[in-house]
Design a protein around this motif. Structure first.
Motif, PDB file in Angstrom:
ATOM      1  N   LEU A 119       2.292  20.763   4.666  1.00 40.65           N
ATOM      2  CA  LEU A 119       1.692  19.827   5.614  1.00 40.65           C
ATOM      3  C   LEU A 119       0.462  20.523   6.183  1.00 40.65           C
ATOM      4  CD1 LEU A 119       4.963  18.802   7.529  1.00 40.65           C
ATOM      5  CD2 LEU A 119       3.706  17.347   5.935  1.00 40.65           C
ATOM      6  N   ALA A 120      -0.622  19.776   6.335  1.00 42.78           N
ATOM      7  CA  ALA A 120      -1.833  20.385   6.905  1.00 42.78           C
ATOM      8  C   ALA A 120      -2.374  19.459   7.988  1.00 42.78           C
ATOM      9  CB  ALA A 120      -2.895  20.569   5.825  1.00 42.78           C
ATOM     10  N   PRO A 121      -2.939  20.022   9.059  1.00 43.55           N
ATOM     11  CA  PRO A 121      -3.575  19.159  10.067  1.00 43.55           C
ATOM     12  C   PRO A 121      -4.666  18.313   9.402  1.00 43.55           C
ATOM     13  CG  PRO A 121      -3.448  21.446  10.823  1.00 43.55           C
ATOM     14  CD  PRO A 121      -3.059  21.457   9.376  1.00 43.55           C
ATOM     15  N   MET A 122      -4.710  17.030   9.759  1.00 42.80           N
ATOM     16  CA  MET A 122      -5.667  16.134   9.098  1.00 42.80           C
ATOM     17  C   MET A 122      -7.113  16.611   9.289  1.00 42.80           C
ATOM     18  SD  MET A 122      -6.149  13.626   7.150  1.00 42.80           S
ATOM     19  CE  MET A 122      -4.680  12.620   6.968  1.00 42.80           C
ATOM     20  N   LYS A 123      -7.417  17.148  10.457  1.00 41.07           N
ATOM     21  CA  LYS A 123      -8.816  17.554  10.673  1.00 41.07           C
ATOM     22  C   LYS A 123      -9.218  18.655   9.677  1.00 41.07           C
ATOM     23  CE  LYS A 123      -7.941  20.664  14.618  1.00 41.07           C
ATOM     24  NZ  LYS A 123      -7.334  21.683  13.801  1.00 41.07           N
ATOM     25  N   ASP A 124      -8.298  19.531   9.338  1.00 42.12           N
ATOM     26  CA  ASP A 124      -8.607  20.584   8.361  1.00 42.12           C
ATOM     27  C   ASP A 124      -8.777  19.992   6.961  1.00 42.12           C
ATOM     28  OD1 ASP A 124      -8.264  22.218  10.495  1.00 42.12           O
ATOM     29  OD2 ASP A 124      -6.339  23.054   9.846  1.00 42.12           O
ATOM     30  N   GLY A 172       0.829  -1.201   0.000  1.00 40.28           N
ATOM     31  CA  GLY A 172       0.000   0.000   0.000  1.00 40.28           C
ATOM     32  C   GLY A 172       0.862   1.248   0.000  1.00 40.28           C
ATOM     33  N   GLN A 173       0.354   2.274   0.634  1.00 39.55           N
ATOM     34  CA  GLN A 173       1.121   3.521   0.744  1.00 39.55           C
ATOM     35  C   GLN A 173       1.671   3.592   2.158  1.00 39.55           C
ATOM     36  OE1 GLN A 173       3.080   6.380  -0.065  1.00 39.55           O
ATOM     37  NE2 GLN A 173       1.600   6.350  -1.732  1.00 39.55           N
ATOM     38  N   ASN A 174       2.936   3.940   2.315  1.00 40.27           N
ATOM     39  CA  ASN A 174       3.457   4.075   3.676  1.00 40.27           C
ATOM     40  C   ASN A 174       4.347   5.298   3.767  1.00 40.27           C
ATOM     41  OD1 ASN A 174       5.996   2.951   2.616  1.00 40.27           O
ATOM     42  ND2 ASN A 174       4.774   1.085   2.561  1.00 40.27           N
ATOM     43  N   GLY A 175       3.814   6.334   4.339  1.00 35.27           N
ATOM     44  CA  GLY A 175       4.544   7.593   4.418  1.00 35.27           C
ATOM     45  C   GLY A 175       5.181   7.773   5.779  1.00 35.27           C
ATOM     46  N   VAL A 176       6.377   8.342   5.769  1.00 36.80           N
ATOM     47  CA  VAL A 176       6.982   8.735   7.040  1.00 36.80           C
ATOM     48  C   VAL A 176       7.306  10.223   6.985  1.00 36.80           C
ATOM     49  CG1 VAL A 176       8.022   6.455   7.386  1.00 36.80           C
ATOM     50  CG2 VAL A 176       9.423   8.280   6.425  1.00 36.80           C
ATOM     51  N   HIS A 177       7.275  10.826   8.134  1.00 40.52           N
ATOM     52  CA  HIS A 177       7.749  12.197   8.279  1.00 40.52           C
ATOM     53  C   HIS A 177       9.277  12.084   8.276  1.00 40.52           C
ATOM     54  CE1 HIS A 177       8.597  15.992  10.286  1.00 40.52           C
ATOM     55  NE2 HIS A 177       7.335  16.350  10.101  1.00 40.52           N
ATOM     56  N   ARG A 178       9.920  12.749   7.315  1.00 38.61           N
ATOM     57  CA  ARG A 178      11.366  12.540   7.132  1.00 38.61           C
ATOM     58  C   ARG A 178      12.155  12.734   8.418  1.00 38.61           C
ATOM     59  NH1 ARG A 178      13.819  13.251   1.828  1.00 38.61           N
ATOM     60  NH2 ARG A 178      12.160  13.186   0.317  1.00 38.61           N
ATOM     61  N   ALA A 179      11.890  13.854   9.087  1.00 39.04           N
ATOM     62  CA  ALA A 179      12.690  14.179  10.267  1.00 39.04           C
ATOM     63  C   ALA A 179      12.493  13.118  11.357  1.00 39.04           C
ATOM     64  CB  ALA A 179      12.308  15.561  10.781  1.00 39.04           C
ATOM     65  N   ARG A 180      11.273  12.577  11.478  1.00 41.05           N
ATOM     66  CA  ARG A 180      11.037  11.583  12.547  1.00 41.05           C
ATOM     67  C   ARG A 180      11.733  10.269  12.208  1.00 41.05           C
ATOM     68  NH1 ARG A 180       5.591  14.024  13.090  1.00 41.05           N
ATOM     69  NH2 ARG A 180       6.232  15.833  14.291  1.00 41.05           N
ATOM     70  N   PHE A 181      11.709   9.883  10.922  1.00 43.54           N
ATOM     71  CA  PHE A 181      12.403   8.656  10.503  1.00 43.54           C
ATOM     72  C   PHE A 181      13.898   8.814  10.779  1.00 43.54           C
ATOM     73  CE2 PHE A 181      14.294   6.160   6.826  1.00 43.54           C
ATOM     74  CZ  PHE A 181      14.109   4.918   7.419  1.00 43.54           C
ATOM     75  N   LEU A 182      14.438   9.965  10.399  1.00 44.85           N
ATOM     76  CA  LEU A 182      15.862  10.195  10.610  1.00 44.85           C
ATOM     77  C   LEU A 182      16.212  10.151  12.107  1.00 44.85           C
ATOM     78  CD1 LEU A 182      18.032  11.019   8.317  1.00 44.85           C
ATOM     79  CD2 LEU A 182      18.298  13.007   9.792  1.00 44.85           C
ATOM     80  N   ASP A 183      15.375  10.785  12.935  1.00 52.39           N
ATOM     81  CA  ASP A 183      15.625  10.768  14.385  1.00 52.39           C
ATOM     82  C   ASP A 183      15.722   9.329  14.883  1.00 52.39           C
ATOM     83  OD1 ASP A 183      15.474  13.474  14.468  1.00 52.39           O
ATOM     84  OD2 ASP A 183      13.466  13.573  15.351  1.00 52.39           O
ATOM     85  N   ASP A 193       2.570  11.118  10.006  1.00 51.79           N
ATOM     86  CA  ASP A 193       2.407  11.445  11.422  1.00 51.79           C
ATOM     87  C   ASP A 193       1.205  10.685  12.035  1.00 51.79           C
ATOM     88  OD1 ASP A 193       2.878  12.740  13.764  1.00 51.79           O
ATOM     89  OD2 ASP A 193       1.927  14.624  13.166  1.00 51.79           O
ATOM     90  N   HIS A 194       1.179   9.380  11.759  1.00 52.50           N
ATOM     91  CA  HIS A 194       0.107   8.494  12.258  1.00 52.50           C
ATOM     92  C   HIS A 194      -1.287   9.053  11.979  1.00 52.50           C
ATOM     93  CE1 HIS A 194       3.076   5.861  13.819  1.00 52.50           C
ATOM     94  NE2 HIS A 194       3.598   6.804  14.580  1.00 52.50           N
ATOM     95  N   GLY A 195      -1.426   9.649  10.817  1.00 54.00           N
ATOM     96  CA  GLY A 195      -2.749  10.107  10.388  1.00 54.00           C
ATOM     97  C   GLY A 195      -3.132  11.481  10.915  1.00 54.00           C
ATOM     98  N   ASN A 196      -2.241  12.132  11.643  1.00 50.64           N
ATOM     99  CA  ASN A 196      -2.587  13.457  12.183  1.00 50.64           C
ATOM    100  C   ASN A 196      -2.315  14.587  11.196  1.00 50.64           C
ATOM    101  OD1 ASN A 196      -3.435  12.623  14.784  1.00 50.64           O
ATOM    102  ND2 ASN A 196      -1.284  12.190  15.262  1.00 50.64           N
ATOM    103  N   THR A 197      -1.520  14.283  10.170  1.00 51.49           N
ATOM    104  CA  THR A 197      -1.076  15.329   9.247  1.00 51.49           C
ATOM    105  C   THR A 197      -1.223  14.840   7.810  1.00 51.49           C
ATOM    106  OG1 THR A 197       0.564  15.954  10.908  1.00 51.49           O
ATOM    107  CG2 THR A 197       0.926  16.804   8.702  1.00 51.49           C
ATOM    108  N   LEU A 198      -1.593  15.756   6.921  1.00 49.80           N
ATOM    109  CA  LEU A 198      -1.635  15.408   5.499  1.00 49.80           C
ATOM    110  C   LEU A 198      -0.415  16.032   4.822  1.00 49.80           C
ATOM    111  CD1 LEU A 198      -3.357  14.048   3.254  1.00 49.80           C
ATOM    112  CD2 LEU A 198      -4.187  16.326   2.699  1.00 49.80           C
TER     113      LEU A 198
END
Ligand code: FAD
Length: 435
Positions: free
Chosen positions: A207-212, A118-129, A241-246
């Protein structure tokens, strides 16, 4: 050989220049195979931008070969499509354009591309951390911007850094990205491949908040990966970001030159993005309206016009974007970096490779094994980016043809056995070293 099986420390020192995804995954893979290494990074610390990156199945295989910790880090920060019914969807492709007489309020999906993962996105900075935790501090040197490399009388490679210091190693691997200094040293400063070229595409990243995002375009489109196609522009989105961010990347093609090839980003505004997408449908415009008023625009450069004739010269080698910087339209550039790391680590850890005299054969094998695949990705990515924008010759806006091209090309990238690639590389190395 696997990472667990190699027990003898090697009788040589490897320097890795650059600590992005390529340099760090290589460092982790080599460190855990007991190959002595030091990383030289120009920045004061490891860092990535706060955008998203997604990985195809080949990349995930390569992570596991580098070190299980890399794969675990990915799983820890990875976000997949939120709807279970979309778990195998790579992207839903949408007709994102609205012609002058088109009254549609949404754009429907015209086809769907599936992927084993499927699709699997990571936030670059978090993956690097996460992956940085696998790299011991004592093998990292920061503030070390490589200027040049010479050879000492005892055949060591001497790296000269811009701060006036030097360091020695038996081999240098340039993981120093698209503007690689090591590539320039290998091919010569005046060779066409010393510098990348502009693909005439640029991208606004947001990046946008998922709720928006849900409020703007609804759950199905916001919570699952989408590619909004249209003439001379395309917008892709996937949750991070575990679905919190688009995560949003809005590409635009035009014939203008990029203003300053020394700088790959420039400042822009949301208004610029909205203007570039004039004529697109409501979902696309609503998404662009979620971006910040001030935006960075990223120029898409690659090595497609002038691929390097080789990835190595003697005991110097390049890997990752330094070797095959690509436009991002296959979403596979970083994946190929990790494949490089897996293959390089397996070669250097091979039991036959025990002394500095073997390193040239390792790098020649790496070039022979990796160059064709790297060049394919760069060229295919350009072509597929044009397909998304209805500008590919012979394809245009024919959705069935676009779909067929994506399936064919994604399969070349994803449906591979990275373990077998490594085995093949080691067997070719054996021939060079008279095994
Ligand atoms: P870099 O990340 O550029 O790292 C190079 C490192 O070397 C940096 O830390 C730098 O500071 C250091 N350095 C440079 N010069 C020197 C020097 N002289 N001395 C010392 N250090 C130096 N790929 C995917 O697989 N999936 C995606 O979804 C995806 N999306 C993308 C979206 C966009 C808009 C773009 C532009 C690319 C995308 N890619 C994607 C591609 C991916 O980002 C790159 O292939 C990957 O990040 C390259 O990693 P790298 O380590 O080779 O280079």
């Amino acid at each position: 050989m696997s990472q667990e099986q190699s027990t003898k420390t090697k009788n040589f020192e490897v320097a890795i220049v650059g600590g992005g995804i390529a340099g760090l995954t290589l460092a982790i893979a080599l460190y855990h195979r007991k190959v002595p290494i030091t990383i030289y990074e120009q920045a004061p610390q490891f860092g990535e931008i706060g955008a998203g990156v997604s990985f195809s199945p080949n990349a995930v295989q390569a992570m596991k070969i580098c070190h299980t910790g890399v794969y675990q880090a990915f799983e820890k920060v990875c976000t997949r499509n939120e709807w279970p019914s979309k778990s195998k969807v790579w992207f839903d492709y949408l007709d994102g354009y609205r012609g002058p007489k088109d009254e549609r309020e949404t754009q429907e999906s015209v086809f769907t591309i599936l992927s084993e993962l499927g699709q699997n996105g990571v936030h670059r900075a978090r993956f690097l951390d996460e992956i940085v935790k696998l790299v011991p501090q004592d093998i990292c040197r920061f503030g070390k911007r490589l200027a040049t490399i010479t050879e000492s009388p005892d055949k060591k490679l001497v790296m000269h850094f811009e701060d006036g210091t030097t360091a020695e190693a038996d081999a240098v691997i340039g993981c120093d990205g698209i503007k690689s200094r090591v590539r320039q040293i290998i091919v010569g400063p005046h060779h066409p491949s010393a510098h990348p070229s502009y693909t005439h595409k640029y991208a606004y990243r947001g990046l946008a908040p998922m709720k928006d995002a849900i409020a703007a375009i609804g759950e199905e489109r916001a919570m699952n990966s989408c590619m909004h196609m249209g003439p001379n522009a395309h917008l892709l989105t996937f949750p991070v970001d575990h679905g919190n961010t688009l995560n949003m990347v809005a590409f635009k093609t035009n014939s203008e030159p990029w203003p300053d090839p020394q700088r790959l980003t420039r400042r822009a505004t949301r208004e610029d993005a909205l203007k570039d997408y004039e004529g697109f449908g409501p979902n696309v415009m609503k998404l662009l309206n979620l971006t910040k008023p001030e935006l960075d625009v990223w120029a898409i450069f690659d090595l497609g016009d002038n691929p390097p004739p080789t990835y190595s010269k003697g005991r110097l080698c390049i890997a990752g974007d330094a070797a095959h910087a690509t436009s991002p339209h296959h979403g596979a550039g970083a994946g190929l970096c990790i494949e490089d790391s897996a293959v390089m680590a397996e070669l250097l850890a091979d039991e036959l490779v025990s002394e500095p005299g073997h390193l040239e054969a390792v790098f020649a094998t790496f070039t022979a094994e990796r160059k064709e695949r790297g060049e394919f990705l760069v060229q295919s990515s350009r072509f597929i980016g044009d397909c998304y924008e209805w500008r590919a010759p012979g394809i245009g806006r024919d959705f069935a043809k676009i779909e067929a091209e994506i399936i064919k090309r994604n399969s070349i990238i994803s449906n591979v056995d990275v373990g077998k690639m490594c085995e093949h590389a080691r067997s070719e190395l054996g021939k060079r070293l008279d095994r």
